[in-house]
Design an enzyme around this catalytic site. Sequence first.
Site, PDB file in Angstrom:
ATOM      1  N   TYR A  93      -3.376   3.962   1.788  1.00 51.88           N
ATOM      2  CA  TYR A  93      -3.442   4.129   3.734  1.00 51.88           C
ATOM      3  C   TYR A  93      -5.166   5.680   4.147  1.00 51.88           C
ATOM      4  CZ  TYR A  93      -1.337   6.120   8.232  1.00 51.88           C
ATOM      5  OH  TYR A  93      -1.515   6.046   9.715  1.00 51.88           O
ATOM      6  N   SER A 140       3.021   2.108  -4.757  1.00 50.75           N
ATOM      7  CA  SER A 140       1.987   0.857  -4.564  1.00 50.75           C
ATOM      8  C   SER A 140       1.845  -0.037  -5.814  1.00 50.75           C
ATOM      9  CB  SER A 140       0.779   0.759  -4.116  1.00 50.75           C
ATOM     10  OG  SER A 140      -0.085   1.598  -4.525  1.00 50.75           O
ATOM     11  N   TYR A 197       0.902  -0.726   0.004  1.00 49.82           N
ATOM     12  CA  TYR A 197      -0.095   0.031  -0.244  1.00 49.82           C
ATOM     13  C   TYR A 197       0.597   1.193   0.173  1.00 49.82           C
ATOM     14  CZ  TYR A 197       1.359   0.586   5.040  1.00 49.82           C
ATOM     15  OH  TYR A 197       1.693   1.118   6.484  1.00 49.82           O
ATOM     16  N   CYS A 198       0.689   2.376  -0.408  1.00 48.68           N
ATOM     17  CA  CYS A 198       0.882   3.852  -0.321  1.00 48.68           C
ATOM     18  C   CYS A 198       0.213   4.716   0.089  1.00 48.68           C
ATOM     19  CB  CYS A 198       1.513   3.834  -1.610  1.00 48.68           C
ATOM     20  SG  CYS A 198       0.306   3.999  -2.946  1.00 48.68           S
ATOM     21  N   TRP A 199      -0.231   6.152  -0.436  1.00 45.18           N
ATOM     22  CA  TRP A 199      -0.605   6.853   0.305  1.00 45.18           C
ATOM     23  C   TRP A 199      -2.579   6.965   0.203  1.00 45.18           C
ATOM     24  CZ3 TRP A 199      -2.976   9.162   4.301  1.00 45.18           C
ATOM     25  CH2 TRP A 199      -3.897  10.594   4.116  1.00 45.18           C
TER      26      TRP A 199
END
Length: 336
Positions: A119, A98, A90-92
Amino acid sequence: MLSIAVNAFLENSAALIDVRSPAEFEQGHIPGASNLPLFSNKERCLIGTTHKQQGSNAATQLGLELVGPRLAKLAEEIKGVAAEGNLRIYCWRGGMRSGSVGWLAKTIGLEVQLLDGGYKRFRNWALALFEQQWPLQILGGGTGSGKTEVLQAIAQQGGAMVDLEALASHRGSSFGALGLPAQPSSEHFENCLAICLHKQQGKSPIWLEAESAQVGRCRIPNGIWKQMQTAPLVLLERPKTERISLLVEVYGRQEIEGLMEATQRLSRRLGPQRTAIAVANIRDGNLEAACAEILDYYDRYYIKELQKRQMGFKRIAGEGKTAETIAEMLMQLEGA
């Protein structure tokens, strides 16, 4: 690559990677994640500035230039984390970072799941969780009553509990940080609490220790805090001599300097004379006498807070009893 919702993402046991910058990760992350940042803090800031000044194409090009030389090393790091060949990333916001790392992971033969919404979606999920109604049961009692040990015994006996002090890495007093790791940010404390609550769904009651609104620097989410104020309360009562013994057992291993500094932080509340007596006792190694002085303050404060409570409560006698015995008694209480 499969992009899935928060609940399904969390239920998967595959290795978990957070590809955001170290600063983002430090502020808060999904518990259990490893940080394999696609960009450093400085690089992320530079890309953001480029995007703002020159647009998305220029920012994307800069990102490719920065990451390109590191792909082989990043692939090795990914392999090291994903020992069983499965990976969650995952990323933001579940976007380019991601997706890029997910592509790299697939090219080296890994099965990949991405978190839909990233996230940010997880944070919204966590905050919504705190607004749900939970079957909370509060365990109160004076300082040194052994409430944490009782909560742990409840868990060992199959009951449901959330140890707020363990999540916050703080025991909730002036002495609360002694001998413990650094506290997480309030955001990450919330993340850990959300995961703990999620694991307890369907169980009743869920035991928590009575706490102030903040445990050290970590603030209990308002939705949970409000529920704690109206949840049924059980007071664990022990004689002062037992409480002093328990406190000496917990804090007796700490360095004298730390104990004296923590006591001096209470000087405005203890008063100069009582503070001086307590510090002198600590210096002389007489921790029992020091605890007796300090407990007078904590007991007065506790009684004052208890008097503010508008709802009734039950009492349970803990004198001479082990944490395991008290846990059994609590779990057999009517309505508990």
